[in-house]
Design a protein around this motif. Structure first.
Motif, PDB file in Angstrom:
ATOM      1  N   LYS A 495       0.848  -1.189   0.000  1.00  0.00           N
ATOM      2  CA  LYS A 495       0.000   0.000   0.000  1.00  0.00           C
ATOM      3  C   LYS A 495       0.881   1.236   0.000  1.00  0.00           C
ATOM      4  CE  LYS A 495      -4.021   2.015   2.308  1.00  0.00           C
ATOM      5  NZ  LYS A 495      -4.995   1.842   3.410  1.00  0.00           N
ATOM      6  N   VAL A 496       0.625   2.143  -0.937  1.00  0.00           N
ATOM      7  CA  VAL A 496       1.398   3.363  -1.088  1.00  0.00           C
ATOM      8  C   VAL A 496       0.854   4.426  -0.139  1.00  0.00           C
ATOM      9  CG1 VAL A 496       2.101   5.176  -2.712  1.00  0.00           C
ATOM     10  CG2 VAL A 496       1.906   2.804  -3.488  1.00  0.00           C
ATOM     11  N   LYS A 497       1.755   5.063   0.591  1.00  0.00           N
ATOM     12  CA  LYS A 497       1.343   6.029   1.610  1.00  0.00           C
ATOM     13  C   LYS A 497       0.739   7.284   1.002  1.00  0.00           C
ATOM     14  CE  LYS A 497       3.123   8.668   5.561  1.00  0.00           C
ATOM     15  NZ  LYS A 497       4.306   8.959   6.411  1.00  0.00           N
ATOM     16  N   GLU A 498       1.318   7.778  -0.074  1.00  0.00           N
ATOM     17  CA  GLU A 498       0.911   9.077  -0.609  1.00  0.00           C
ATOM     18  C   GLU A 498      -0.514   9.090  -1.154  1.00  0.00           C
ATOM     19  OE1 GLU A 498       5.365   9.116  -0.646  1.00  0.00           O
ATOM     20  OE2 GLU A 498       3.759   7.675  -1.007  1.00  0.00           O
ATOM     21  N   ASN A 499      -0.960   8.027  -1.790  1.00  0.00           N
ATOM     22  CA  ASN A 499      -2.281   8.053  -2.438  1.00  0.00           C
ATOM     23  C   ASN A 499      -3.124   6.800  -2.179  1.00  0.00           C
ATOM     24  OD1 ASN A 499      -0.887   6.187  -3.923  1.00  0.00           O
ATOM     25  ND2 ASN A 499      -0.908   7.341  -5.850  1.00  0.00           N
ATOM     26  N   ASP A 500      -2.698   5.954  -1.236  1.00  0.00           N
ATOM     27  CA  ASP A 500      -3.423   4.727  -0.874  1.00  0.00           C
ATOM     28  C   ASP A 500      -3.547   3.753  -2.033  1.00  0.00           C
ATOM     29  OD1 ASP A 500      -3.782   5.439   1.767  1.00  0.00           O
ATOM     30  OD2 ASP A 500      -5.743   6.366   1.416  1.00  0.00           O
ATOM     31  N   ALA A 501      -2.703   3.887  -3.057  1.00  0.00           N
ATOM     32  CA  ALA A 501      -2.720   2.913  -4.154  1.00  0.00           C
ATOM     33  C   ALA A 501      -2.255   1.556  -3.634  1.00  0.00           C
ATOM     34  CB  ALA A 501      -1.805   3.381  -5.284  1.00  0.00           C
ATOM     35  N   VAL A 502      -2.804   0.498  -4.223  1.00  0.00           N
ATOM     36  CA  VAL A 502      -2.385  -0.872  -3.892  1.00  0.00           C
ATOM     37  C   VAL A 502      -1.768  -1.471  -5.146  1.00  0.00           C
ATOM     38  CG1 VAL A 502      -3.111  -3.169  -3.159  1.00  0.00           C
ATOM     39  CG2 VAL A 502      -4.155  -1.134  -2.132  1.00  0.00           C
ATOM     40  N   ILE A 503      -0.508  -1.845  -5.061  1.00  0.00           N
ATOM     41  CA  ILE A 503       0.226  -2.380  -6.208  1.00  0.00           C
ATOM     42  C   ILE A 503       0.956  -3.646  -5.773  1.00  0.00           C
ATOM     43  CG2 ILE A 503       0.499  -0.102  -7.247  1.00  0.00           C
ATOM     44  CD1 ILE A 503       3.326  -0.009  -6.141  1.00  0.00           C
ATOM     45  N   GLY A 504       1.561  -4.354  -6.732  1.00  0.00           N
ATOM     46  CA  GLY A 504       2.280  -5.555  -6.334  1.00  0.00           C
ATOM     47  C   GLY A 504       2.883  -6.300  -7.496  1.00  0.00           C
ATOM     48  N   MET A 505       3.354  -7.512  -7.188  1.00  0.00           N
ATOM     49  CA  MET A 505       3.981  -8.352  -8.205  1.00  0.00           C
ATOM     50  C   MET A 505       3.759  -9.819  -7.875  1.00  0.00           C
ATOM     51  SD  MET A 505       7.901  -7.279  -7.302  1.00  0.00           S
ATOM     52  CE  MET A 505       8.446  -6.979  -5.611  1.00  0.00           C
ATOM     53  N   PHE A 506       3.672 -10.608  -8.941  1.00  0.00           N
ATOM     54  CA  PHE A 506       3.531 -12.065  -8.835  1.00  0.00           C
ATOM     55  C   PHE A 506       4.875 -12.693  -9.191  1.00  0.00           C
ATOM     56  CE2 PHE A 506       2.968 -16.083 -11.161  1.00  0.00           C
ATOM     57  CZ  PHE A 506       2.383 -16.852 -10.168  1.00  0.00           C
ATOM     58  N   ALA A 507       5.384 -13.530  -8.286  1.00  0.00           N
ATOM     59  CA  ALA A 507       6.673 -14.193  -8.481  1.00  0.00           C
ATOM     60  C   ALA A 507       6.451 -15.647  -8.862  1.00  0.00           C
ATOM     61  CB  ALA A 507       7.514 -14.099  -7.209  1.00  0.00           C
ATOM     62  N   SER A 508       7.073 -16.046  -9.965  1.00  0.00           N
ATOM     63  CA  SER A 508       6.963 -17.433 -10.425  1.00  0.00           C
ATOM     64  C   SER A 508       8.136 -18.285  -9.964  1.00  0.00           C
ATOM     65  CB  SER A 508       6.871 -17.473 -11.956  1.00  0.00           C
ATOM     66  OG  SER A 508       8.023 -16.883 -12.534  1.00  0.00           O
ATOM     67  N   SER A 509       9.029 -17.700  -9.202  1.00  0.00           N
ATOM     68  CA  SER A 509      10.139 -18.435  -8.587  1.00  0.00           C
ATOM     69  C   SER A 509      10.277 -17.945  -7.153  1.00  0.00           C
ATOM     70  CB  SER A 509      11.453 -18.205  -9.347  1.00  0.00           C
ATOM     71  OG  SER A 509      11.381 -18.728 -10.657  1.00  0.00           O
ATOM     72  N   ALA A 510      11.048 -18.678  -6.353  1.00  0.00           N
ATOM     73  CA  ALA A 510      11.212 -18.299  -4.954  1.00  0.00           C
ATOM     74  C   ALA A 510      12.114 -17.074  -4.830  1.00  0.00           C
ATOM     75  CB  ALA A 510      11.809 -19.471  -4.174  1.00  0.00           C
ATOM     76  N   TRP A 511      11.708 -16.127  -3.984  1.00  0.00           N
ATOM     77  CA  TRP A 511      12.561 -14.975  -3.694  1.00  0.00           C
ATOM     78  C   TRP A 511      13.777 -15.460  -2.892  1.00  0.00           C
ATOM     79  CZ3 TRP A 511      12.172 -10.517  -6.056  1.00  0.00           C
ATOM     80  CH2 TRP A 511      10.931 -10.066  -6.525  1.00  0.00           C
ATOM     81  N   LYS A 512      14.967 -15.014  -3.292  1.00  0.00           N
ATOM     82  CA  LYS A 512      16.192 -15.418  -2.607  1.00  0.00           C
ATOM     83  C   LYS A 512      17.288 -14.396  -2.866  1.00  0.00           C
ATOM     84  CE  LYS A 512      17.250 -18.372  -6.562  1.00  0.00           C
ATOM     85  NZ  LYS A 512      17.430 -19.768  -7.020  1.00  0.00           N
ATOM     86  N   VAL A 513      18.232 -14.395  -1.968  1.00  0.00           N
ATOM     87  CA  VAL A 513      19.415 -13.571  -2.177  1.00  0.00           C
ATOM     88  C   VAL A 513      20.341 -14.315  -3.131  1.00  0.00           C
ATOM     89  CG1 VAL A 513      21.417 -12.500  -1.091  1.00  0.00           C
ATOM     90  CG2 VAL A 513      19.222 -12.583   0.129  1.00  0.00           C
ATOM     91  N   HIS A 514      20.601 -13.703  -4.286  1.00  0.00           N
ATOM     92  CA  HIS A 514      21.395 -14.397  -5.314  1.00  0.00           C
ATOM     93  C   HIS A 514      22.081 -13.352  -6.194  1.00  0.00           C
ATOM     94  CE1 HIS A 514      22.442 -17.286  -8.472  1.00  0.00           C
ATOM     95  NE2 HIS A 514      22.187 -18.228  -7.574  1.00  0.00           N
TER      96      HIS A 514
END
Length: 638
Positions: A495-514
């Motif tokens: 949720k964006v503070k300035e305008n209450d927008a809701v955004i995001g992303m769909f990940a098809s692989s696992a998030w990892k440090v790489h």
């Protein structure tokens, strides 16, 4: 529910409820001479049960009477004199079940015949809820010994508790319950609109439509019914005399009956029903057959008024209800009988007309069915005394077993000749697991409807389960990586503070440090608020040198570092969406391959973040994660 009350005058049942009964004057008051005189002066043709407290309370404690949950109209509360219908539940349905199991006496056979004859004459509206529920439950193994109890208050709590359990499984939030989408089950949008027009006469209430949506959505999810074109029509008819819980009970038993007694439940069965009707018309009315075949009225789509719409687009509403009385007892064969009897009624007039389309054919039938010359009772009589002559031999209408054999034979034909047409279906929201953490961004039904449109088809029948929230787990990337370590597929919303927008992303692989880029073309960026938009990976494919040069940037799907995560990239170092190490600030710019707009808005390339939530996908059936729940299944940490 017929019984020996033939000597009763016409009964008026006033203000009877299925649970609570308002007490009428005391018995002592009834002894007063004035009360006796008033009762004596009542009309000889109508008995008002509200004047008899003991009878009134007893009846209300026994039967569940009809109520209109679709249009909110008043129900006729009279039972005609000498109709054969009783106001108490006799053991008729129990005896009917025994007939098939214990070779009962002729009395039980007479009870079955009597029930069918009375339903052909029409069930009094006030008794339809009780009669329909009782009869449909007589087909269930659960109701084989006491099916006549299901239309009484004694079983009301069981029916209600069952439906409440179903709703708790299907609807994660009250908003889900209120905004449930209406499944089409194979019907087109046009036919769904005509259901309300043909049955409701423009009086279907908004709440009536919500009730219909909830029941059909529950049937789709819990019973896994995906194709049943007649189901929405039957639901509206049942809601005209029942509450939601009883409608679900009836539809559950109808769809569980897999022998084809009530309706086709696959496209192959539906095509076989149409072919069987067409074969009957060909055999009984060869000249009419050629006229109907010429205008397309015998095609699968041409027979939609019968086998999809249950004659709703042809008959008046009162006649549809009468037809339902018979259908509940005798099943789908009544549709064949009524369809053929209707052709026999009107075929001579149709011969004089030049009709060039299926719609034109049924429009003429509808005009006749709504005229003063039409008599529905005579049509029923013809349907059950129906004979035709072939080679000077009198032949009766085929029995149920013969119809079933014809349908089974035609299923083989349908498998080879059926053209698969998939009607558009309104999206249903992803489910939501109500776990130990409070969901905020993924809770609105509208959000999950939009997400269901965008995720891969294999994930559309799943539920969202919150696994990480900055409010619950702390706003650090370390905690984020740990909570999503088992997830190969995940949804991140912020949720964006300035305008209450809701955004995001769909990940098809696992998030990892790489150190390297990872992920694939299944990733996408999206905006939920202020306007739903999805940006899937769709790179240009012109084969130019520029494409080759920018190929690495276009495939910059997911980046995971100890100081940020991002999706999408550009030559200047900007990203489609980037979140910093304490998940408090974000940046968004158009990314190569995704071709997205700045997700937070054109005037907000950088913004503050109020909340971040990450969801995994779990199966609806058993609640297990689609990526597995094994602790050894760790994908992302090094």
């Amino acid at each position: 529910m017929p019984a020996g009350r033939g000597n009763m005058a016409e009964i008026s049942i006033n203000n009877l409820h299925d649970v609570e009964v308002t007490r009428e004057p005391d018995a002592e008051d009834a002894k007063n001479s004035d009360e006796k005189e008033n009762m004596h002066n009542k009309s000889a043709n109508v008995l008002d049960l509200s004047e008899h407290e003991s009878v009134h309370s007893w009846l209300a404690g026994m039967l569940v009477y009809s109520s209109d949950s679709l249009c909110g109209l008043a129900i006729d509360e009279t039972i005609p004199k000498y109709s054969g219908w009783n106001v108490t539940p006799p053991p008729l349905f129990f005896e009917k079940r025994r007939r098939f199991r214990n070779k009962p006496s002729d009395h039980n056979w007479d009870a079955v015949v009597m029930l069918k004859e009375l339903c052909r004459s029409g069930v009094p509206p006030i008794l339809r809820c009780c009669v329909w529920v009782n009869e449909i439950m007589s087909l269930s193994d659960l109701g084989k010994f006491n099916s006549c109890d299901y239309g009484t208050v004694g079983k009301a709590n069981i029916v209600e508790d069952t439906y409440e359990l179903v709703e708790s499984i299907v609807f994660a939030t009250e908003e889900d319950r209120h905004e449930a989408p209406t499944p089409y089950f194979g019907l087109s949008t046009e036919l769904m609109d005509r259901i309300y027009e043909g049955l409701g006469d423009g009086t279907v209430t908004i709440e009536g439509k919500h009730r219909m949506a909830r029941v059909l959505h529950s049937v789709q999810i819990v019973l896994s019914v995906t194709y049943a074109p007649m189901l929405p029509v039957l639901c509206t008819i049942l809601l005209s005399f029942m509450k939601e819980k009883y409608v679900y009970t009836v539809l559950k038993e109808i769809t569980n009956n897999t022998d084809g007694r009530f309706m086709p439940l696959t496209p192959v069965e539906r095509a076989a029903w149409s072919k069987t009707f067409s074969d009957m018309v060909h055999k009984m009315f060869p000249f009419t057959y050629f006229e109907m075949e010429k205008c397309g009225a015998l095609s699968q789509q041409g027979l939609s008024p019968i086998f999809d719409m249950f004659f709703v687009t042809i008959f008046k509403r009162v006649h549809i209800y009468h037809l339902m009385d018979i259908y509940i007892v005798e099943g789908g064969k009544i549709l064949f009988r009524i369809g053929l009897a209707l052709l026999r009624f009107y075929k001579r007039k149709m011969k004089k007309m030049k009709i060039t389309s299926a719609d034109g054919w049924w429009d003429q039938i509808r005009e006749y069915a709504h005229s003063d010359d039409f008599n529905f009772e005579n049509l029923i009589l013809w349907a059950y005394t129906f004979t035709y002559y072939r080679l000077r031999k009198k032949v009766r209408f085929p029995r149920r077993r013969t119809i079933n054999r014809m349908i089974k034979h035609n299923e083989k034909w349908a498998e080879q000749n059926l053209a698969v047409v998939v009607p558009s279906e309104p999206p249903r929201p992803l489910g939501l697991v109500q776990g130990s953490y409070a969901c905020q961004l993924g809770s609105p039904t509208s959000t999950r409807v939009d997400l269901a449109k965008w995720v891969p088809p294999t994930l559309r029948s799943t539920k969202l389960d919150l696994v990480y929230s900055t409010n619950e787990h702390g706003a650090t990337l370390g905690n984020f990586y740990y909570c999503v370590r088992k997830l190969k597929h995940s949804l991140l919303l912020m949720k964006v503070k300035e305008n209450d927008a809701v955004i995001g992303m769909f990940a098809s692989s696992a998030w990892k440090v790489h150190p390297q880029i990872y992920g694939d073309g299944g990733c996408f960026l999206f905006q939920i608020k202020p306007e739903p938009k999805c940006y899937k990976w769709n790179p240009p494919s012109s084969g130019s040198i520029d494409d080759e040069k920018n190929g690495a940037l276009m495939e910059q799907f997911m980046t995971g570092k100890r100081t940020y995560i991002s999706m999408g990239g550009n030559a200047d170092g900007s990203s489609g969406l980037l979140i910093n190490e304490d998940l408090s600030k974000g940046r968004s710019a158009p990314a190569l391959g995704f071709n997205n707009e700045p997700l937070a808005g054109d005037d907000l390339p950088e913004f503050d973040i109020l909340l971040v939530e990450v969801y995994r996908f779990v199966r609806e059936i058993d609640g297990k994660g689609i990526d597995g729940d094994d602790a050894a299944c760790v994908w992302n940490y090094d």
